[in-house]
Design an enzyme around this catalytic site. Structure first.
Site, PDB file in Angstrom:
ATOM      1  N   ASN A   1       0.868  -1.180   0.000  1.00 24.74           N
ATOM      2  CA  ASN A   1       0.000   0.000   0.000  1.00 24.74           C
ATOM      3  C   ASN A   1       0.903   1.228   0.000  1.00 24.74           C
ATOM      4  O   ASN A   1       1.529   1.536   1.013  1.00 24.74           O
ATOM      5  CB  ASN A   1      -0.891  -0.044   1.257  1.00 24.74           C
ATOM      6  CG  ASN A   1      -1.684   1.233   1.451  1.00 24.74           C
ATOM      7  OD1 ASN A   1      -1.775   2.068   0.554  1.00 24.74           O
ATOM      8  ND2 ASN A   1      -2.265   1.390   2.635  1.00 24.74           N
TER       9      ASN A   1
ATOM     10  N   LYS B   1       0.066   4.265  -0.207  1.00 21.55           N
ATOM     11  CA  LYS B   1      -0.569   5.434   0.430  1.00 21.55           C
ATOM     12  C   LYS B   1      -0.365   6.684  -0.448  1.00 21.55           C
ATOM     13  O   LYS B   1      -0.311   6.569  -1.659  1.00 21.55           O
ATOM     14  CB  LYS B   1      -0.027   5.624   1.851  1.00 21.55           C
ATOM     15  CG  LYS B   1      -0.095   4.343   2.672  1.00 21.55           C
ATOM     16  CD  LYS B   1       0.144   4.583   4.133  1.00 21.55           C
ATOM     17  CE  LYS B   1       0.193   3.244   4.854  1.00 21.55           C
ATOM     18  NZ  LYS B   1       0.189   3.369   6.301  1.00 21.55           N
TER      19      LYS B   1
ATOM     20  N   HIS C   1      -9.303   0.754   5.012  1.00 24.23           N
ATOM     21  CA  HIS C   1      -8.028   0.932   5.716  1.00 24.23           C
ATOM     22  C   HIS C   1      -8.243   1.838   6.934  1.00 24.23           C
ATOM     23  O   HIS C   1      -9.053   2.758   6.893  1.00 24.23           O
ATOM     24  CB  HIS C   1      -6.991   1.541   4.764  1.00 24.23           C
ATOM     25  CG  HIS C   1      -5.614   1.536   5.331  1.00 24.23           C
ATOM     26  ND1 HIS C   1      -5.174   2.488   6.224  1.00 24.23           N
ATOM     27  CD2 HIS C   1      -4.582   0.676   5.159  1.00 24.23           C
ATOM     28  CE1 HIS C   1      -3.923   2.212   6.555  1.00 24.23           C
ATOM     29  NE2 HIS C   1      -3.538   1.117   5.929  1.00 24.23           N
TER      30      HIS C   1
ATOM     31  N   GLU D   1      -6.644   4.226   8.082  1.00 26.51           N
ATOM     32  CA  GLU D   1      -6.463   5.664   7.849  1.00 26.51           C
ATOM     33  C   GLU D   1      -7.707   6.273   7.231  1.00 26.51           C
ATOM     34  O   GLU D   1      -8.037   7.433   7.464  1.00 26.51           O
ATOM     35  CB  GLU D   1      -5.216   5.897   6.975  1.00 26.51           C
ATOM     36  CG  GLU D   1      -3.951   5.662   7.793  1.00 26.51           C
ATOM     37  CD  GLU D   1      -2.761   5.195   6.993  1.00 26.51           C
ATOM     38  OE1 GLU D   1      -2.761   5.318   5.754  1.00 26.51           O
ATOM     39  OE2 GLU D   1      -1.808   4.678   7.620  1.00 26.51           O
TER      40      GLU D   1
ATOM     41  N   GLU E   1      -5.176  -5.547  10.479  1.00 30.44           N
ATOM     42  CA  GLU E   1      -4.152  -4.530  10.707  1.00 30.44           C
ATOM     43  C   GLU E   1      -4.412  -3.843  12.038  1.00 30.44           C
ATOM     44  O   GLU E   1      -5.224  -2.904  12.096  1.00 30.44           O
ATOM     45  CB  GLU E   1      -4.195  -3.488   9.586  1.00 30.44           C
ATOM     46  CG  GLU E   1      -3.929  -4.051   8.211  1.00 30.44           C
ATOM     47  CD  GLU E   1      -3.311  -3.005   7.310  1.00 30.44           C
ATOM     48  OE1 GLU E   1      -2.213  -3.248   6.806  1.00 30.44           O
ATOM     49  OE2 GLU E   1      -3.912  -1.929   7.131  1.00 30.44           O
TER      50      GLU E   1
ATOM     51  N   GLY F   1       2.703   1.636  10.871  1.00 28.66           N
ATOM     52  CA  GLY F   1       3.654   2.744  10.772  1.00 28.66           C
ATOM     53  C   GLY F   1       4.390   3.041  12.062  1.00 28.66           C
ATOM     54  O   GLY F   1       5.031   4.080  12.189  1.00 28.66           O
TER      55      GLY F   1
ATOM     56  N   SER G   1       3.698  -2.789  10.301  1.00 29.53           N
ATOM     57  CA  SER G   1       5.154  -2.834  10.513  1.00 29.53           C
ATOM     58  C   SER G   1       5.792  -4.149  10.079  1.00 29.53           C
ATOM     59  O   SER G   1       6.721  -4.649  10.732  1.00 29.53           O
ATOM     60  CB  SER G   1       5.486  -2.516  11.978  1.00 29.53           C
ATOM     61  OG  SER G   1       5.080  -1.192  12.288  1.00 29.53           O
TER      62      SER G   1
HETATM   63  C1  PEP Z   1      -0.566  -0.158   6.237  1.00 32.35           C
HETATM   64  O1  PEP Z   1      -0.720   1.032   6.190  1.00 32.35           O
HETATM   65  O2  PEP Z   1      -1.414  -0.912   5.711  1.00 32.35           O
HETATM   66  C2  PEP Z   1       0.602  -0.670   6.932  1.00 32.35           C
HETATM   67  C3  PEP Z   1       0.591  -1.911   7.321  1.00 32.35           C
HETATM   68  O3  PEP Z   1       1.653   0.189   7.135  1.00 32.35           O
HETATM   69  P1  PEP Z   1       3.127  -0.180   7.716  1.00 32.35           P
HETATM   70  O4  PEP Z   1       3.567  -1.428   7.017  1.00 32.35           O
HETATM   71  O5  PEP Z   1       3.955   0.998   7.366  1.00 32.35           O
HETATM   72  O6  PEP Z   1       2.955  -0.400   9.184  1.00 32.35           O
END
Ligand code: PEP
Length: 253
Positions: free
Chosen positions: A11, A13, A97, A99, A169, A175, A215
């Site tokens: 992703n 973003k 997601h 966000e 997630e 992040g 992460s």
């Molecule tokens: C995400 O935004 O779906 C995500 C998992 O981000 P990160 O891998 O940076 O934690």
């Protein structure tokens, strides 16, 4: 039973111009040409979809979008529909997601409508669920996920959802550099699968891929992917660099 084919999904973003997206996608397509027994997806910004689609055509890398609107067309300024994504070369779409839930008013109801539109257009929905840190601390993880699953998938039957991908997630892991432990991930993934079984039956529970996101890095991908109920990863930060993402794709090499 053979394990479900893992999906490693990136992703991107709100990162990368069209030129940067094309460059990274082109590098990645070359780096993963030898990858076996794994499905690969990248989700660039809307602006880069059509160009990236050209670069990865014929490669092992599939194209996804980061969101869609549920109407097919009309006076919905700023929105992008499922048929538009298909026409830009997409096969997948990320839906719900955290966000989007946190910053853009996404709810379980709007997630449900988006999933319906994706399925109707033949797109593979990557349906994101996850608890916040305070929900986990309050021991609400399972009730939060249960509600997200029930409401997000309300009104569908298993035949509708044969392509569905779920992405667990935990919001506190996105992040932050603080991934779920293998034990935390496996516990939740098994729970999610049990909820799918309750609602849609054993065959769908067995075949549905449940990705872990939060992460994921080259240093932890192997132990996460080895878990019985983890069928891939949804990756943010570590998907932006072709070499790093390629290492994730090659987790089983
Ligand atoms: C995400 O935004 O779906 C995500 C998992 O981000 P990160 O891998 O940076 O934690």
């Amino acid at each position: 039973m053979a394990k479900r084919t893992p999906l490693i999904a990136g992703n991107w973003k709100m990162h990368k111009t069209v030129a940067e997206s094309v460059e990274t996608a082109g590098q990645l397509a070359k780096m993963v040409a030898d990858a076996r027994d794994v499905e690969i997806m990248i989700a660039p910004a809307f602006t880069a979809l059509a160009s990236v689609s050209q670069v990865i055509r014929g490669s092992a890398v599939g194209l996804g979008a980061q969101n869609l609107f549920w109407e097919e067309q009309g006076a919905f300024t700023g929105e992008v529909s499922a048929p538009m994504l298909v026409s830009a070369g997409c096969r997948y779409v990320i839906i719900g997601h955290s966000e989007r839930r946190q910053f853009f008013g996404e709810t379980d109801e709007t997630v449900n409508r988006r999933i319906g539109a994706a399925l109707h257009a033949g797109l593979v929905p990557v349906f994101c669920i996850g608890e916040t840190e305070s929900e986990r601390d309050a021991e609400k993880t399972f009730s939060v996920l249960d509600k997200q699953i029930q409401k997000g998938l309300e009104g569908f039957v298993s035949e509708d959802l044969s392509s569905l991908v779920v992405a667990y997630e935990p919001v506190w892991a996105i992040g932050t550099g603080k991934a779920a432990t293998p034990q935390q991930a496996q516990e939740v993934h098994a729970f999610v699968r049990s909820k799918i079984e309750e609602r849609f039956g054993g065959a769908m529970a067995e075949s549905t891929r449940i990705l872990y996101g939060g992460s994921v890095k080259p240093a932890n991908v192997r132990e996460l992917m080895a878990l019985a109920d983890v069928d891939g990863a949804l990756v943010g930060g570590a998907s932006l660099d072709a070499e790093t993402f390629s290492q994730l794709v090659h987790f089983n090499a």
